[in-house]
Design a protein around this motif. Structure first.
Motif, short mmCIF file in Angstrom:
data_model
loop_
_atom_site.label_atom_id
_atom_site.label_comp_id
_atom_site.label_asym_id
_atom_site.label_seq_id
_atom_site.Cartn_x
_atom_site.Cartn_y
_atom_site.Cartn_z
N MET A 1 32.66 -2.21 -28.36
CA MET A 1 31.72 -1.80 -27.51
C MET A 1 30.33 -1.89 -27.98
N PRO A 2 29.18 -2.09 -27.49
CA PRO A 2 28.00 -2.20 -27.95
C PRO A 2 27.38 -0.60 -27.95
N LEU A 3 26.50 -0.68 -29.06
CA LEU A 3 25.87 0.59 -29.07
C LEU A 3 24.67 0.57 -28.39
N ILE A 4 24.35 2.01 -27.56
CA ILE A 4 22.75 1.81 -27.00
C ILE A 4 22.19 2.79 -27.59
N THR A 5 20.92 3.12 -27.51
CA THR A 5 19.95 4.00 -27.86
C THR A 5 19.16 4.70 -26.78
N ILE A 6 19.37 5.93 -26.64
CA ILE A 6 18.53 6.64 -25.70
C ILE A 6 17.65 7.73 -26.41
N GLY A 7 16.11 7.53 -26.10
CA GLY A 7 15.23 8.66 -26.69
C GLY A 7 14.84 9.58 -25.57
N PHE A 8 14.53 10.71 -26.03
CA PHE A 8 14.17 11.72 -25.09
C PHE A 8 12.73 12.23 -25.50
N SER A 9 11.95 12.73 -24.80
CA SER A 9 10.69 13.35 -25.13
C SER A 9 10.74 14.52 -25.19
N GLN A 10 11.99 15.24 -24.91
CA GLN A 10 11.88 16.66 -25.20
C GLN A 10 13.20 16.81 -26.18
N ILE A 42 26.37 13.99 -6.81
CA ILE A 42 27.06 14.73 -7.62
C ILE A 42 28.70 13.90 -7.73
N ASP A 43 29.02 13.12 -6.59
CA ASP A 43 30.17 12.41 -6.70
C ASP A 43 29.94 11.04 -7.72
N ASN A 44 28.74 10.83 -8.10
CA ASN A 44 28.35 9.78 -8.83
C ASN A 44 28.19 9.70 -10.26
N ILE A 45 29.00 10.63 -11.09
CA ILE A 45 28.70 10.69 -12.23
C ILE A 45 29.59 9.67 -13.13
N LEU A 46 28.69 9.21 -14.13
CA LEU A 46 29.12 7.88 -14.85
C LEU A 46 29.53 8.20 -16.16
N LEU A 47 30.31 7.76 -17.04
CA LEU A 47 30.61 7.78 -18.39
C LEU A 47 29.64 7.00 -19.07
N ILE A 48 28.70 7.20 -19.94
CA ILE A 48 28.21 6.27 -20.83
C ILE A 48 29.01 6.01 -22.20
N GLY A 49 29.53 7.12 -22.71
CA GLY A 49 30.30 6.79 -23.84
C GLY A 49 30.57 7.71 -24.96
N PRO A 50 31.11 7.90 -26.07
CA PRO A 50 31.06 8.78 -27.04
C PRO A 50 29.84 8.76 -27.86
N ASP A 62 28.40 4.92 -28.02
CA ASP A 62 29.22 3.66 -27.80
C ASP A 62 29.36 3.43 -26.31
N GLN A 63 28.89 2.34 -25.72
CA GLN A 63 29.00 2.20 -24.48
C GLN A 63 30.11 1.05 -24.20
N PRO A 64 30.96 1.24 -23.18
CA PRO A 64 31.56 0.20 -22.72
C PRO A 64 30.66 -0.97 -21.98
N VAL A 65 31.32 -2.39 -22.31
CA VAL A 65 30.73 -3.48 -22.01
C VAL A 65 30.61 -3.45 -20.33
N SER A 66 31.51 -3.15 -19.75
CA SER A 66 31.48 -3.31 -18.20
C SER A 66 30.83 -2.26 -17.22
N GLN A 67 29.81 -1.70 -17.91
CA GLN A 67 29.01 -0.58 -16.94
C GLN A 67 27.49 -0.90 -17.50
N ALA A 68 26.51 -0.76 -16.42
CA ALA A 68 25.30 -0.95 -16.68
C ALA A 68 24.73 0.38 -17.48
N PRO A 69 23.69 0.32 -18.41
CA PRO A 69 23.20 1.59 -18.87
C PRO A 69 22.48 2.29 -18.16
N PRO A 70 22.35 3.54 -18.35
CA PRO A 70 21.49 4.56 -17.51
C PRO A 70 20.12 3.98 -17.37
#
Length: 120
Positions: A1-10, A42-50, A62-70
């Motif tokens: 699975m590809p790794l994605i990085t998410i940065g936060f301002s807070q 609330i019915d559309n909660i999507l798993l990014i990954g571990p 670690d995000q599954p390939v089959s899903q678009a990132p947030p």
């Protein structure tokens, strides 16, 4: 699975740990110019990954390939593995000693416990 990085301002919540699951909810902008707000479904909660790494205000996931990132407007949240992050006293008995070190009068409002029968 590809790794994605998410940065936060807070600051990231101090409870987040490597191994927690990251989730997201797509949001929609509502309202009129100058008075806008985000809503979600609330019915559309999507798993990014571990979560595999936490550095400062950045999560590596670690995000599954089959899903678009947030996207940058999505609401990000996390959940704990309840097999490893449970709380409570385990055993046959517990002994508790409450001590008042104050010189002033103090009132104890409540003491609680959780008890269940584990065997007969």
């Amino acid at each position: 699975m590809p790794l994605i990085t998410i940065g936060f301002s807070q600051d990231i919540n101090v409870s987040v740990q490597v191994g927690d699951l990251a989730w997201y909810v797509p949001t929609n902008v509502q309202g009129v110019q100058g008075n806008q707000y985000n809503t979600n479904d609330i019915d559309n909660i999507l798993l990014i990954g571990p979560i595999t790494n936490i550095t400062g205000n950045t999560l590596t996931i670690d995000q599954p390939v089959s899903q678009a990132p947030p996207t940058t407007t999505d609401f990000i949240m996390f959940s704990k593995d309840n097999r490893a992050n449970i709380s409570g006293v385990l055993g046959y008995y517990a002994r508790v000693k409450l001590i008042n070190d104050s010189k002033d009068k103090i009132e104890l409002f409540a003491v609680g416990s959780e008890v269940f029968e584990s065997s007969k």
